[in-house]
Design a protein around this motif. Structure first.
Motif, mmCIF file in Angstrom:
data_model
loop_
_atom_site.group_PDB
_atom_site.id
_atom_site.type_symbol
_atom_site.label_atom_id
_atom_site.label_comp_id
_atom_site.label_asym_id
_atom_site.label_seq_id
_atom_site.Cartn_x
_atom_site.Cartn_y
_atom_site.Cartn_z
ATOM 1 N N ALA A 1 0.846 -1.187 0.000
ATOM 2 C CA ALA A 1 0.000 0.000 0.000
ATOM 3 C C ALA A 1 0.885 1.241 0.000
ATOM 4 O O ALA A 1 1.498 1.576 1.014
ATOM 5 C CB ALA A 1 -0.916 -0.004 1.217
ATOM 6 N N THR A 2 0.959 1.909 -1.142
ATOM 7 C CA THR A 2 1.815 3.086 -1.249
ATOM 8 C C THR A 2 1.039 4.365 -1.527
ATOM 9 O O THR A 2 1.525 5.445 -1.229
ATOM 10 C CB THR A 2 2.873 2.905 -2.355
ATOM 11 N N SER A 3 -0.150 4.247 -2.097
ATOM 12 C CA SER A 3 -0.940 5.450 -2.359
ATOM 13 C C SER A 3 -1.579 5.919 -1.055
ATOM 14 O O SER A 3 -1.762 5.143 -0.118
ATOM 15 C CB SER A 3 -2.035 5.171 -3.401
ATOM 16 N N ALA B 1 -4.725 3.811 -0.235
ATOM 17 C CA ALA B 1 -4.438 2.438 0.215
ATOM 18 C C ALA B 1 -3.827 2.432 1.614
ATOM 19 O O ALA B 1 -4.162 1.586 2.449
ATOM 20 C CB ALA B 1 -3.508 1.737 -0.774
ATOM 21 N N ARG B 2 -2.921 3.385 1.903
ATOM 22 C CA ARG B 2 -2.305 3.452 3.233
ATOM 23 C C ARG B 2 -3.340 3.820 4.284
ATOM 24 O O ARG B 2 -3.321 3.298 5.399
ATOM 25 C CB ARG B 2 -1.165 4.475 3.254
ATOM 26 N N THR B 3 -4.251 4.737 3.948
ATOM 27 C CA THR B 3 -5.271 5.159 4.894
ATOM 28 C C THR B 3 -6.207 4.007 5.242
ATOM 29 O O THR B 3 -6.580 3.817 6.395
ATOM 30 C CB THR B 3 -6.087 6.330 4.318
ATOM 31 N N LYS B 4 -6.561 3.206 4.266
ATOM 32 C CA LYS B 4 -7.454 2.067 4.508
ATOM 33 C C LYS B 4 -6.731 0.967 5.271
ATOM 34 O O LYS B 4 -7.253 0.438 6.245
ATOM 35 C CB LYS B 4 -8.000 1.523 3.190
ATOM 36 N N GLY B 5 -5.531 0.609 4.848
ATOM 37 C CA GLY B 5 -4.753 -0.417 5.543
ATOM 38 C C GLY B 5 -5.565 -1.647 5.867
ATOM 39 O O GLY B 5 -6.195 -2.232 4.999
ATOM 40 N N SER C 1 3.906 2.217 2.869
ATOM 41 C CA SER C 1 5.101 2.967 2.532
ATOM 42 C C SER C 1 4.727 4.222 1.752
ATOM 43 O O SER C 1 3.973 4.138 0.774
ATOM 44 C CB SER C 1 6.026 2.111 1.683
ATOM 45 N N PRO C 2 5.201 5.389 2.154
ATOM 46 C CA PRO C 2 6.009 5.628 3.347
ATOM 47 C C PRO C 2 5.143 5.608 4.595
ATOM 48 O O PRO C 2 3.933 5.776 4.518
ATOM 49 C CB PRO C 2 6.591 7.020 3.108
ATOM 50 N N GLY C 3 5.787 5.419 5.738
ATOM 51 C CA GLY C 3 5.067 5.429 7.004
ATOM 52 C C GLY C 3 6.015 5.332 8.176
ATOM 53 O O GLY C 3 7.069 4.702 8.074
ATOM 54 N N SER C 4 5.656 5.980 9.279
ATOM 55 C CA SER C 4 6.482 5.915 10.484
ATOM 56 C C SER C 4 5.652 5.664 11.736
ATOM 57 O O SER C 4 6.203 5.532 12.820
ATOM 58 C CB SER C 4 7.292 7.202 10.656
ATOM 59 N N SER C 5 4.314 5.625 11.578
ATOM 60 C CA SER C 5 3.451 5.327 12.720
ATOM 61 C C SER C 5 2.129 4.776 12.214
ATOM 62 O O SER C 5 1.797 4.925 11.031
ATOM 63 C CB SER C 5 3.202 6.575 13.570
ATOM 64 N N VAL C 6 1.380 4.134 13.102
ATOM 65 C CA VAL C 6 0.075 3.574 12.745
ATOM 66 C C VAL C 6 -0.891 3.775 13.906
ATOM 67 O O VAL C 6 -0.481 4.115 15.019
ATOM 68 C CB VAL C 6 0.158 2.069 12.408
ATOM 69 N N HIS C 7 -2.161 3.556 13.627
ATOM 70 C CA HIS C 7 -3.169 3.533 14.683
ATOM 71 C C HIS C 7 -4.052 2.322 14.443
ATOM 72 O O HIS C 7 -4.063 1.746 13.344
ATOM 73 C CB HIS C 7 -4.005 4.824 14.689
ATOM 74 N N THR C 8 -4.789 1.932 15.469
ATOM 75 C CA THR C 8 -5.680 0.787 15.334
ATOM 76 C C THR C 8 -7.130 1.168 15.637
ATOM 77 O O THR C 8 -7.926 0.322 16.025
ATOM 78 C CB THR C 8 -5.223 -0.375 16.247
ATOM 79 N N PHE C 9 -7.469 2.433 15.465
ATOM 80 C CA PHE C 9 -8.852 2.859 15.638
ATOM 81 C C PHE C 9 -9.712 2.194 14.562
ATOM 82 O O PHE C 9 -9.304 2.111 13.412
ATOM 83 C CB PHE C 9 -8.982 4.383 15.539
ATOM 84 N N ARG C 10 -10.872 1.711 14.930
ATOM 85 C CA ARG C 10 -11.816 1.022 14.051
ATOM 86 C C ARG C 10 -11.297 -0.318 13.541
ATOM 87 O O ARG C 10 -11.836 -0.868 12.589
ATOM 88 C CB ARG C 10 -12.257 1.901 12.878
#
Length: 125
Positions: free
Chosen positions: A30-32, A35-39, A53-62
């Motif tokens: 997931a690079t767009s 796609a990254r927002t949906k994960g 990618s790119p990314g340096s943090s994530v969340h698990t809300f929802r």
């Protein structure tokens, strides 16, 4: 050494994982922004892993399930691995350039731990 991938599929290769041999894991790339927002949001499971990618943090809300998260530097070396329950906000890792997410517990089985080297192999179209 900047890496450019496209949204799609491939394999995550954990070099020297799982009893010394390389482990190959199905990978969603997931690079767009979309796609990254949906994960992994809204999924009950994942087959293999997803690379953000790119990314340096994530969340698990929802999210519906706990996940393992591996933070990779620009050379695709793992700088940290953690497990996150749903409804959490992960702290950004300063040197992280990419993030790999998978179901909780599987990264240990793959040998994916701090200091491990990985490779990303894109599927041929």
């Amino acid at each position: 050494m900047g890496r450019r991938w496209r949204d799609g599929r491939g394999e995550l290769v954990v070099v020297g994982g799982g009893e010394g041999s390389s482990v190959r894991v199905p990978l969603e790339i997931a690079t767009s922004y979309r796609a990254r927002t949906k994960g992994l949001l809204g999924r009950d499971s994942v087959c293999g892993a997803i690379l953000l990618s790119p990314g340096s943090s994530v969340h698990t809300f929802r999210m519906r399930m706990p996940i393992d998260v591996a933070y990779l530097d620009r050379g695709l070396r793992v700088i940290d691995v953690c497990t996150m329950r749903p409804g959490r906000l992960g702290m950004p890792r300063l040197r992280a350039r990419h993030v790999v997410e998978a179901e909780a517990g599987v990264m240990g089985e793959w040998g994916l731990r701090k200091g491990a080297q990985v490779e990303v192999v894109e599927a041929r179209s």
